[in-house]
Scaffold this motif. Sequence first.
Motif, PDB file in Angstrom:
ATOM      1  N   LYS A 111      18.846  -8.930   1.277  1.00  0.00           N
ATOM      2  CA  LYS A 111      18.687  -7.958   0.197  1.00  0.00           C
ATOM      3  C   LYS A 111      19.764  -6.878   0.196  1.00  0.00           C
ATOM      4  O   LYS A 111      19.930  -6.159  -0.797  1.00  0.00           O
ATOM      5  CB  LYS A 111      17.309  -7.294   0.285  1.00  0.00           C
ATOM      6  N   LEU A 112      20.523  -6.759   1.279  1.00  0.00           N
ATOM      7  CA  LEU A 112      21.559  -5.719   1.301  1.00  0.00           C
ATOM      8  C   LEU A 112      22.893  -6.209   0.759  1.00  0.00           C
ATOM      9  O   LEU A 112      23.831  -5.424   0.607  1.00  0.00           O
ATOM     10  CB  LEU A 112      21.726  -5.145   2.707  1.00  0.00           C
ATOM     11  N   ARG A 113      22.984  -7.502   0.417  1.00  0.00           N
ATOM     12  CA  ARG A 113      24.249  -8.049  -0.092  1.00  0.00           C
ATOM     13  C   ARG A 113      24.637  -7.366  -1.412  1.00  0.00           C
ATOM     14  O   ARG A 113      23.951  -7.498  -2.418  1.00  0.00           O
ATOM     15  CB  ARG A 113      24.152  -9.557  -0.300  1.00  0.00           C
ATOM     16  N   GLY A 114      25.733  -6.627  -1.363  1.00  0.00           N
ATOM     17  CA  GLY A 114      26.232  -5.969  -2.559  1.00  0.00           C
ATOM     18  C   GLY A 114      25.449  -4.751  -2.999  1.00  0.00           C
ATOM     19  O   GLY A 114      25.799  -4.126  -4.005  1.00  0.00           O
ATOM     20  N   ASP A 115      24.426  -4.375  -2.273  1.00  0.00           N
ATOM     21  CA  ASP A 115      23.588  -3.227  -2.643  1.00  0.00           C
ATOM     22  C   ASP A 115      23.927  -2.050  -1.733  1.00  0.00           C
ATOM     23  O   ASP A 115      23.511  -1.998  -0.574  1.00  0.00           O
ATOM     24  CB  ASP A 115      22.107  -3.597  -2.518  1.00  0.00           C
ATOM     25  N   THR A 116      24.674  -1.085  -2.268  1.00  0.00           N
ATOM     26  CA  THR A 116      25.155   0.041  -1.462  1.00  0.00           C
ATOM     27  C   THR A 116      24.016   0.905  -0.935  1.00  0.00           C
ATOM     28  O   THR A 116      24.068   1.377   0.210  1.00  0.00           O
ATOM     29  CB  THR A 116      26.133   0.903  -2.286  1.00  0.00           C
ATOM     30  N   LYS A 117      22.998   1.132  -1.750  1.00  0.00           N
ATOM     31  CA  LYS A 117      21.875   1.971  -1.311  1.00  0.00           C
ATOM     32  C   LYS A 117      21.126   1.333  -0.145  1.00  0.00           C
ATOM     33  O   LYS A 117      20.789   2.004   0.831  1.00  0.00           O
ATOM     34  CB  LYS A 117      20.919   2.223  -2.477  1.00  0.00           C
ATOM     35  N   VAL A 118      20.865   0.035  -0.252  1.00  0.00           N
ATOM     36  CA  VAL A 118      20.169  -0.672   0.830  1.00  0.00           C
ATOM     37  C   VAL A 118      21.047  -0.695   2.078  1.00  0.00           C
ATOM     38  O   VAL A 118      20.563  -0.510   3.197  1.00  0.00           O
ATOM     39  CB  VAL A 118      19.798  -2.113   0.400  1.00  0.00           C
ATOM     40  N   PHE A 119      22.342  -0.904   1.884  1.00  0.00           N
ATOM     41  CA  PHE A 119      23.277  -0.915   3.000  1.00  0.00           C
ATOM     42  C   PHE A 119      23.273   0.426   3.740  1.00  0.00           C
ATOM     43  O   PHE A 119      23.197   0.473   4.978  1.00  0.00           O
ATOM     44  CB  PHE A 119      24.685  -1.230   2.485  1.00  0.00           C
ATOM     45  N   ALA A 120      23.338   1.527   3.005  1.00  0.00           N
ATOM     46  CA  ALA A 120      23.339   2.860   3.611  1.00  0.00           C
ATOM     47  C   ALA A 120      22.030   3.120   4.346  1.00  0.00           C
ATOM     48  O   ALA A 120      22.017   3.672   5.458  1.00  0.00           O
ATOM     49  CB  ALA A 120      23.571   3.924   2.540  1.00  0.00           C
ATOM     50  N   ARG A 121      20.920   2.710   3.726  1.00  0.00           N
ATOM     51  CA  ARG A 121      19.607   2.917   4.352  1.00  0.00           C
ATOM     52  C   ARG A 121      19.474   2.104   5.632  1.00  0.00           C
ATOM     53  O   ARG A 121      18.979   2.601   6.650  1.00  0.00           O
ATOM     54  CB  ARG A 121      18.503   2.554   3.351  1.00  0.00           C
ATOM     55  N   TYR A 216      26.787  -7.162   3.840  1.00  0.00           N
ATOM     56  CA  TYR A 216      26.881  -6.351   2.613  1.00  0.00           C
ATOM     57  C   TYR A 216      28.048  -6.806   1.742  1.00  0.00           C
ATOM     58  O   TYR A 216      27.933  -6.932   0.519  1.00  0.00           O
ATOM     59  CB  TYR A 216      27.036  -4.884   2.995  1.00  0.00           C
ATOM     60  N   SER A 217      29.181  -7.077   2.362  1.00  0.00           N
ATOM     61  CA  SER A 217      30.392  -7.443   1.619  1.00  0.00           C
ATOM     62  C   SER A 217      30.517  -8.945   1.377  1.00  0.00           C
ATOM     63  O   SER A 217      31.487  -9.390   0.745  1.00  0.00           O
ATOM     64  CB  SER A 217      31.621  -6.953   2.386  1.00  0.00           C
ATOM     65  N   ASN A 218      29.559  -9.719   1.898  1.00  0.00           N
ATOM     66  CA  ASN A 218      29.579 -11.187   1.821  1.00  0.00           C
ATOM     67  C   ASN A 218      30.739 -11.809   2.596  1.00  0.00           C
ATOM     68  O   ASN A 218      31.026 -13.000   2.448  1.00  0.00           O
ATOM     69  CB  ASN A 218      29.629 -11.665   0.363  1.00  0.00           C
ATOM     70  N   LEU A 219      31.384 -11.016   3.438  1.00  0.00           N
ATOM     71  CA  LEU A 219      32.472 -11.549   4.248  1.00  0.00           C
ATOM     72  C   LEU A 219      31.968 -12.507   5.318  1.00  0.00           C
ATOM     73  O   LEU A 219      32.714 -13.370   5.782  1.00  0.00           O
ATOM     74  CB  LEU A 219      33.243 -10.399   4.912  1.00  0.00           C
ATOM     75  N   ASP A 220      30.700 -12.354   5.708  1.00  0.00           N
ATOM     76  CA  ASP A 220      30.136 -13.266   6.711  1.00  0.00           C
ATOM     77  C   ASP A 220      30.144 -14.698   6.199  1.00  0.00           C
ATOM     78  O   ASP A 220      30.488 -15.629   6.934  1.00  0.00           O
ATOM     79  CB  ASP A 220      28.719 -12.835   7.101  1.00  0.00           C
ATOM     80  N   LEU A 221      29.775 -14.890   4.926  1.00  0.00           N
ATOM     81  CA  LEU A 221      29.752 -16.234   4.343  1.00  0.00           C
ATOM     82  C   LEU A 221      31.163 -16.804   4.225  1.00  0.00           C
ATOM     83  O   LEU A 221      31.394 -17.992   4.482  1.00  0.00           O
ATOM     84  CB  LEU A 221      29.081 -16.188   2.969  1.00  0.00           C
ATOM     85  N   LYS A 222      32.103 -15.941   3.846  1.00  0.00           N
ATOM     86  CA  LYS A 222      33.485 -16.388   3.696  1.00  0.00           C
ATOM     87  C   LYS A 222      34.095 -16.768   5.042  1.00  0.00           C
ATOM     88  O   LYS A 222      34.788 -17.776   5.160  1.00  0.00           O
ATOM     89  CB  LYS A 222      34.313 -15.298   3.037  1.00  0.00           C
ATOM     90  N   LEU A 223      33.806 -15.958   6.067  1.00  0.00           N
ATOM     91  CA  LEU A 223      34.336 -16.243   7.407  1.00  0.00           C
ATOM     92  C   LEU A 223      33.717 -17.517   7.977  1.00  0.00           C
ATOM     93  O   LEU A 223      34.418 -18.327   8.606  1.00  0.00           O
ATOM     94  CB  LEU A 223      34.080 -15.059   8.334  1.00  0.00           C
TER      95      LEU A 223
END
Length: 229
Positions: A111-121, A216-223
């Motif tokens: 749920k935090l993928r691309g969601d800045t508020k969830v990421f910060a929380r 959050y940045s979806n870099l995990d999937l890309k890596l």
Amino acid sequence: MSSSLALSKPTKPLLQLAIIAIVIYLPQFLPPGMWLSIGSLVICTLAVFFFAWNDEKSLKRTGVINAGSFLSTLLLGILYGVIFWVLIDWVFTPFIEKLTGQVTDLTRFDKLRGDTKVFARMMLSIWITAAFCEEVVFRGFILERIKVLTGKNWLAILLSAVAFALIHLYQGPSGITITFLAGILFGWLFIRTGYNLWVCIIAHGLVDSLFLFLVYSNLDLKLKALLGW
């Protein structure tokens, strides 16, 4: 009289360990809820501080009071945080998942993928609960109490790592195994730095922060796609 005093020495740390175990593992047998787990960790952290203060009128044995300098503690925390992140996320994880044939269940973080508020929380939450509270409970208390009871560093590291892994049951067999290995790393670091818990807190927080940022940045999937796993 002397025999009763001898018996009382292991009794107190055992009783304290039992109390912490009940509070921290009770949520595992209740309907799943992140706030329930967070609440139990906070309660356990306060209990650890109470036990230490009640026993010795000091929090020194937990490792939160240490003679190490701020700069050396910070630098060591960052250094080991990066090393442990590479080991945990990019060595242990692919190896264990390939060995078990099961991917670690980390769906609660989707749920935090691309969601800045969830990421910060979540970032705030992991530094308070995972980095600080987990290190206080599992290294500053459980490892230290087991060391007092057994006198053996290796056994204290091993058993505290087992205890640490058991609060991550939601991650499945692979996640539990990886968390156990992570617990060994953090336990070793606690002993290696002369019981400086802040090094472990900084390292733990950095490991989790890097993980959250990649999700959050979806870099995990890309890596993972780049590395073929």
